[in-house]
Write a protein that holds these residues in place. Structure first.
Motif, PDB file in Angstrom:
ATOM      1  N   UNK A   7       5.493   1.530 -15.693  1.00 27.10           N
ATOM      2  CA  UNK A   7       6.841   1.283 -16.219  1.00 27.10           C
ATOM      3  C   UNK A   7       7.106  -0.213 -16.369  1.00 27.10           C
ATOM      4  N   UNK A   8       8.155  -0.503 -17.133  1.00 26.70           N
ATOM      5  CA  UNK A   8       8.572  -1.898 -17.269  1.00 26.70           C
ATOM      6  C   UNK A   8       9.744  -2.158 -16.332  1.00 26.70           C
ATOM      7  N   UNK A   9       9.977  -3.410 -16.071  1.00 28.24           N
ATOM      8  CA  UNK A   9      11.051  -3.812 -15.167  1.00 28.24           C
ATOM      9  C   UNK A   9      11.695  -5.070 -15.733  1.00 28.24           C
ATOM     10  N   UNK A  10      13.001  -5.017 -15.918  1.00 25.23           N
ATOM     11  CA  UNK A  10      13.720  -6.201 -16.429  1.00 25.23           C
ATOM     12  C   UNK A  10      13.961  -7.200 -15.311  1.00 25.23           C
ATOM     13  N   UNK A  66      -7.409 -10.003  -3.482  1.00 26.68           N
ATOM     14  CA  UNK A  66      -7.269 -10.924  -4.605  1.00 26.68           C
ATOM     15  C   UNK A  66      -5.971 -10.659  -5.364  1.00 26.68           C
ATOM     16  N   UNK A  67      -5.322 -11.715  -5.865  1.00 27.43           N
ATOM     17  CA  UNK A  67      -4.078 -11.479  -6.588  1.00 27.43           C
ATOM     18  C   UNK A  67      -4.389 -11.075  -8.025  1.00 27.43           C
ATOM     19  N   UNK A  68      -3.537 -10.247  -8.593  1.00 28.17           N
ATOM     20  CA  UNK A  68      -3.762  -9.811  -9.969  1.00 28.17           C
ATOM     21  C   UNK A  68      -2.504 -10.034 -10.786  1.00 28.17           C
ATOM     22  N   UNK A  69      -2.676 -10.202 -12.088  1.00 24.90           N
ATOM     23  CA  UNK A  69      -1.510 -10.537 -12.890  1.00 24.90           C
ATOM     24  C   UNK A  69      -1.017  -9.382 -13.751  1.00 24.90           C
ATOM     25  N   UNK A  96      -1.012   1.067 -15.535  1.00 24.41           N
ATOM     26  CA  UNK A  96      -1.365   2.276 -14.775  1.00 24.41           C
ATOM     27  C   UNK A  96      -2.676   2.131 -14.006  1.00 24.41           C
ATOM     28  N   UNK A  97      -3.408   1.033 -14.235  1.00 23.39           N
ATOM     29  CA  UNK A  97      -4.645   0.846 -13.463  1.00 23.39           C
ATOM     30  C   UNK A  97      -4.361   0.440 -12.010  1.00 23.39           C
ATOM     31  N   UNK A 117       7.140  -3.720  -3.574  1.00 25.13           N
ATOM     32  CA  UNK A 117       6.167  -2.655  -3.343  1.00 25.13           C
ATOM     33  C   UNK A 117       5.853  -2.050  -4.707  1.00 25.13           C
ATOM     34  N   UNK A 118       4.646  -1.526  -4.857  1.00 25.22           N
ATOM     35  CA  UNK A 118       4.259  -0.803  -6.072  1.00 25.22           C
ATOM     36  C   UNK A 118       4.255   0.671  -5.739  1.00 25.22           C
TER      37      UNK A 118
END
Ligand code: NAG
Ligand code: NAG
Length: 158
Positions: free
Chosen positions: A56-59, A87-90, A122-123, A153-154
């Motif tokens: 999903x998107x988040x404003x 590791x951080x991901x973007x 979604x990955x 949190x995801x």
């Protein structure tokens, strides 16, 4: 986990509730510009972490003030990272170039509101104890103009 959050809220409240209901811990991670009024969709002021939903998107919106810095560039990048133990991901930020919303080149003492959104691919898997790090940097030299982070949190939206 829930227990911990409740304890945190309780202690946080003892310390801060008399002044402000804001408990989201927003940190500056290295900024020339100042920022304020960070608003994250669905994240109330008394939350300790904001929820990002996978797929999903988040404003998000915030105000910036360039202060004594002017940036002679028409292309600035928004780079958004999720930082956790590994590791951080973007994530993809839109608009990726804040100049689509702000008036570039950025003059000194320029105040404006940035409004955009991020997409959580979604990955990614559900995740707790993480931070979202929002960076604005010059496109050519990747010089960091603004960086703030806050707990997230995801989760899957079920
Ligand atoms: C998110 O922002 C877009 C405009 O960029 C707007 O149309 C939409 O209503 C916003 N969604 C929420 C939930 O605020
Ligand atoms: C992630 O960051 C790299 C380097 O900054 C960039 O090239 C890439 O486009 C970014 N990916 C997304 C999804 O924004």
């Amino acid at each position: 986990m829930l227990y911990k959050v409740l304890i945190f809220n309780f202690l946080g409240c003892l310390i801060f509730c008399s002044q402000s209901a804001y408990s989201l811990d927003i940190k500056d991670c290295g900024s020339y510009f100042s920022f304020d009024d960070i608003e994250v969709e669905g994240c109330e002021a008394d939350y300790v972490a904001c929820t990002l939903y996978i797929g999903h998107t988040l404003n998000i919106s915030f105000t910036i003030n360039t202060g004594t810095f002017n940036i002679d560039a028409d292309l600035i990048n928004d780079v958004v990272f999720i930082v956790s133990g590994g590791p951080k991901f973007n994530l993809t930020a839109s608009p990726g170039n804040p100049c689509e919303v702000l008036t570039c080149p950025l003059d000194i003492n320029y105040k404006a509101t940035y409004e955009g959104y991020i997409y959580v691919d979604t990955k990614y898997q559900p995740l707790g104890n993480a931070y979202l790090q929002w960076i604005m940097e010059t496109a050519d030299e990747e010089e960091q103009l603004l960086c703030f982070q806050f707990p997230i949190t995801l989760q899957y939206l079920d």
